[in-house]
Design an enzyme around this catalytic site. Sequence first.
Site, short mmCIF file in Angstrom:
data_model
loop_
_atom_site.label_atom_id
_atom_site.label_comp_id
_atom_site.label_asym_id
_atom_site.label_seq_id
_atom_site.Cartn_x
_atom_site.Cartn_y
_atom_site.Cartn_z
N HIS A 139 -8.73 3.69 3.54
CA HIS A 139 -9.08 4.30 4.83
C HIS A 139 -10.58 4.33 5.11
O HIS A 139 -10.99 4.51 6.25
CB HIS A 139 -8.58 5.75 4.87
CG HIS A 139 -7.08 5.88 4.94
ND1 HIS A 139 -6.24 5.32 4.02
CD2 HIS A 139 -6.30 6.52 5.84
CE1 HIS A 139 -4.98 5.62 4.35
NE2 HIS A 139 -5.00 6.35 5.44
N ASP B 245 0.86 -1.18 0.00
CA ASP B 245 0.00 0.00 0.00
C ASP B 245 0.90 1.23 0.00
O ASP B 245 2.10 1.14 0.28
CB ASP B 245 -0.90 -0.01 1.24
CG ASP B 245 -1.78 1.25 1.32
OD1 ASP B 245 -2.44 1.56 0.31
OD2 ASP B 245 -1.77 1.94 2.36
N SER B 246 0.30 2.37 -0.28
CA SER B 246 1.05 3.62 -0.23
C SER B 246 1.53 3.93 1.19
O SER B 246 2.42 4.74 1.38
CB SER B 246 0.17 4.77 -0.74
OG SER B 246 -1.03 4.80 0.00
N CYS C 275 -11.29 3.21 -1.11
CA CYS C 275 -10.03 3.71 -0.55
C CYS C 275 -9.76 2.93 0.73
O CYS C 275 -10.70 2.63 1.48
CB CYS C 275 -10.15 5.20 -0.25
SG CYS C 275 -8.71 5.87 0.59
N CYS D 116 -3.68 -0.87 -2.14
CA CYS D 116 -3.95 0.55 -2.36
C CYS D 116 -4.91 0.71 -3.54
O CYS D 116 -4.62 0.23 -4.64
CB CYS D 116 -2.62 1.26 -2.64
SG CYS D 116 -2.78 2.99 -3.01
N GLU E 79 -6.90 8.73 9.82
CA GLU E 79 -5.61 8.62 10.51
C GLU E 79 -5.63 9.34 11.86
O GLU E 79 -5.00 8.91 12.82
CB GLU E 79 -4.48 9.15 9.60
CG GLU E 79 -4.33 8.25 8.39
CD GLU E 79 -3.04 8.44 7.61
OE1 GLU E 79 -2.18 9.23 8.03
OE2 GLU E 79 -2.92 7.78 6.56
N1 DGL Z 1 -4.03 3.94 0.08
C1 DGL Z 1 -4.63 5.01 -0.69
C2 DGL Z 1 -5.81 4.45 -1.46
O1 DGL Z 1 -6.41 3.46 -1.10
C3 DGL Z 1 -5.05 6.17 0.19
C4 DGL Z 1 -3.90 7.01 0.70
C5 DGL Z 1 -3.10 7.63 -0.43
O2 DGL Z 1 -3.57 8.60 -1.06
O3 DGL Z 1 -2.01 7.14 -0.70
O4 DGL Z 1 -6.17 4.98 -2.47
#
Ligand code: DGL
Length: 264
Positions: free
Chosen positions: A186, A10-11, A184, A73, A152
Amino acid sequence: MKNGAIGVFDSGIGGLTVLKELLARLPGESFVYFGDTARVPYGTKSPETVIRFSRENISFLLDLGVKLVVVACNTASAEALPKLKREYALPMVGVTEPGIRAALAQSNNKRIGIIGTAGTIRSGAYQKGIKSIDPAAEVFAKSCPLFVPLAEEGWVDNEIADLIAREYLREFKERDIDTLVLGCTHYPLLRTVIGRAVGDGVTLVDSAVETAKQVVEVLETNRLFSREHAGEFITYLSDIAPSFREIGERFLGRAIPAIELVSV
Ligand code: DGL
């Protein structure tokens, strides 16, 4: 190969919501989680950059001998996965396609909402994916960038979160959607406020849950299923922020054992 770990990237921190669902469904596997915390967020970056970062992340996981890659991600799945699937031989599962399939299966009126980062929504991956399966479906997409810092910060069920959710999601009320994809990493943390904002009649599709189900299928199809392990995992990060463990454990719903710093 069967005994190799499942690589998840993931990012940053958000993919732990996907790891959580994988751990719940695959107790006999081991996992390697890579969070690109030094370069997060991906959602605001160009597709070229997201593709480059994703390629580097996959190479890192491949060097560790993983048997399958889960792109946890949404932004990377939407912008990079179709291209990267053609570059590597090992099976890869992203979060976009399982979300699309689940949304179509859940929706009765085929009026579907999608929410995600700016990059995910701009890529059109969900919109095109839904239309390619059901051209008659109506898709309404909206980026909700403030949901990421809210999750977060842990502001997932308070007045501010409610206000922001209502503002972002108001337009879905007029669209008569019956299904909304949480596109997403989150957003599952905010499902209570999101649900309140769109109303009871709207089913929320959690991409993390749907992805974990697809990973089970892919492991079975490729005869890669393992019962040898005990759901152990190691977390690699490209930057270890002091807050990572606290936020990460909230996302994962349990303790994070080992964290190692790496550069990709
Ligand atoms: N993990 C990213 C997503 O699911 C969210 C956070 C980011 O912008 O990197 O798109």
